[in-house]
Design an enzyme around this catalytic site. Structure first.
Site, PDB file in Angstrom:
ATOM      1  N   CYS A 234      -6.896 -28.227 -15.665  1.00 32.86           N
ATOM      2  CA  CYS A 234      -8.018 -29.276 -15.793  1.00 32.86           C
ATOM      3  C   CYS A 234      -9.384 -28.733 -15.895  1.00 32.86           C
ATOM      4  CB  CYS A 234      -7.660 -30.240 -14.447  1.00 32.86           C
ATOM      5  SG  CYS A 234      -8.782 -31.542 -14.409  1.00 32.86           S
TER       6      CYS A 234
ATOM      7  N   CYS B  21     -11.994 -30.651 -13.885  1.00 29.35           N
ATOM      8  CA  CYS B  21     -11.989 -30.269 -12.225  1.00 29.35           C
ATOM      9  C   CYS B  21     -12.537 -28.749 -12.159  1.00 29.35           C
ATOM     10  CB  CYS B  21     -10.608 -30.347 -11.607  1.00 29.35           C
ATOM     11  SG  CYS B  21      -9.517 -31.506 -12.607  1.00 29.35           S
ATOM     12  N   ASP B  22     -12.418 -27.843 -12.965  1.00 29.16           N
ATOM     13  CA  ASP B  22     -12.557 -26.329 -12.666  1.00 29.16           C
ATOM     14  C   ASP B  22     -13.602 -25.869 -13.385  1.00 29.16           C
ATOM     15  OD1 ASP B  22     -10.703 -26.476 -10.662  1.00 29.16           O
ATOM     16  OD2 ASP B  22      -9.087 -25.914 -12.067  1.00 29.16           O
TER      17      ASP B  22
END
Ligand code: NAP
Length: 322
Positions: free
Chosen positions: A151, A154-155
């Site tokens: 992801c 997200c990261d």
């Protein structure tokens, strides 16, 4: 003399009694499941939606969705999903939070087991989506969360000015490589062929981005590191030559795996586990419908997931009403 208009008290909106037989259970709260819930609620069916994690599913992690009609500037996956959720919650949808482990048919009714509790309904829509496929190579599980990610939204921000790698050549890989280019110093895309599968408009953007580099005809065969990822082993698929490349993070986008485990002995699946349906979202078992990414189909997009959800809800309504 003033005219008094007498109004009748508003009818109370009753919460669905989940111990009674429901009309419809929708499994999965992504765009397909939420849209099915919208249509079913508007048809005043007794409906419950089951979700194990977050409403919006995989779509909610997309940084920007540019091909959902009505949003000329694009919209973040999170915002689009929140808007759909708001639209459905206004109709008083009941949501059950939990993991669906099985769906069975008994005496014409469907039994859905959610965390050891059984819900009973006349019809079920499976909209459980899919999850990221894994490469299945050494180091992938070991370094998950320590440099291996599925992801970028997200990261990605953790990789400011770092070197990252993206594996895959589809829409997800290229979109996320473009997203990572906002933060990372260099993005290496590793693709097993020399032509991207992604939509042309995305491919053009990535090829023109000075931060994005490509390893064509290449596979990642190992993720290496100590406390976290330090390098990966690449293999040229034509020459079989190996090359170690130092990196700080690797983002894997090589397609998806359907979440169809809970219905594998109830409905027909294709070789990859996607549920086979007809044009009206009927599966091989009557009263069980499927919608969205979990279904065998040619185009997996938010817009097609939403369309599937609407059709599935309409088919379920007709089935329930006999
Ligand atoms: P995808 O379209 O199936 O692409 C997977 C990519 O990974 C392909 O390039 C494939 O190579 C490669 N690949 C597959 N297995 C591999 C392996 N074992 N090792 C190395 N490479 C491997 O998957 P996706 O990009 O996740 O997209 C999934 C669906 O969502 C698609 O229908 C896509 O169109 C849709 N989607 C749409 C958008 C959008 O429209 N904005 C955004 C994201 C996703 P080959 O090309 O050689 O097969």
């Amino acid at each position: 003399m003033s005219t008094q208009i007498k109004t009748r008290p508003k009818p109370q909106t009753k919460k669905t009694d989940k111990n009674k037989t429901l009309d419809l259970i929708i499994i999965g709260g992504g765009p397909a499941g939420l849209t099915a819930a919208l249509y079913a609620s508007r048809a005043r069916l007794k409906v419950v939606l089951v979700e194990k994690m977050i409403l919006g599913g995989m779509a909610s992690t997309a940084f920007s969705i540019e091909n959902y009609t009505g949003f000329p500037e694009g919209i973040s996956g999170m915002e689009l999903c929140q808007r759909i959720e708001k639209q459905v919650r206004r109709l008083g949808l009941d949501i059950v939070w939990g993991n669906t482990t099985s769906v069975k048919k008994k005496k014409g009714q469907s039994e859905v087991v959610v965390d050891n509790k059984t819900l009973v309904s006349k019809a079920v829509i499976i909209a459980s989506g899919s999850e990221a496929a894994k490469l299945g190579i050494a180091g992938e599980d070991e370094f998950r969360g320590r440099g291996v990610s599925y992801c970028a939204t997200c990261d990605g921000p953790f990789y400011k000015d770092k070197n990252v790698m993206v594996v895959g050549g589809g829409n997800s890989a290229i979109e996320e490589a473009l997203f990572l280019a906002r933060y990372a110093k260099k993005i290496s895309v590793v693709h097993r062929r020399d032509e991207l599968r992604a939509d042309k408009i995305l491919a053009e953007r990535a090829l023109a981005n000075p931060k994005i580099y490509f390893f064509w005809h290449a596979l990642v065969s190992q993720v290496l590191g100590e406390d976290k990822v330090r390098e990966v082993m690449l293999e040229d698929v034509q020459t079989r030559k190996k090359l170690k490349v130092p990196i700080d993070g690797i983002f894997i986008y090589i397609g998806s795996k359907p979440n169809s485990e809970m219905v594998k002995s109830l409905v027909k699946l294709d070789k990859k586990g996607f549920i086979i349906t007809d044009d009206n979202m009927n599966t091989s078992t009557s009263g069980i419908f499927a919608a969205g990414d979990v279904r065998k189909k040619s185009l997996r997009q938010v817009v097609t997931a939403a369309a599937d959800g609407a059709i599935a809800a309409e088919s379920a309504r007709k089935y329930i009403e006999g």
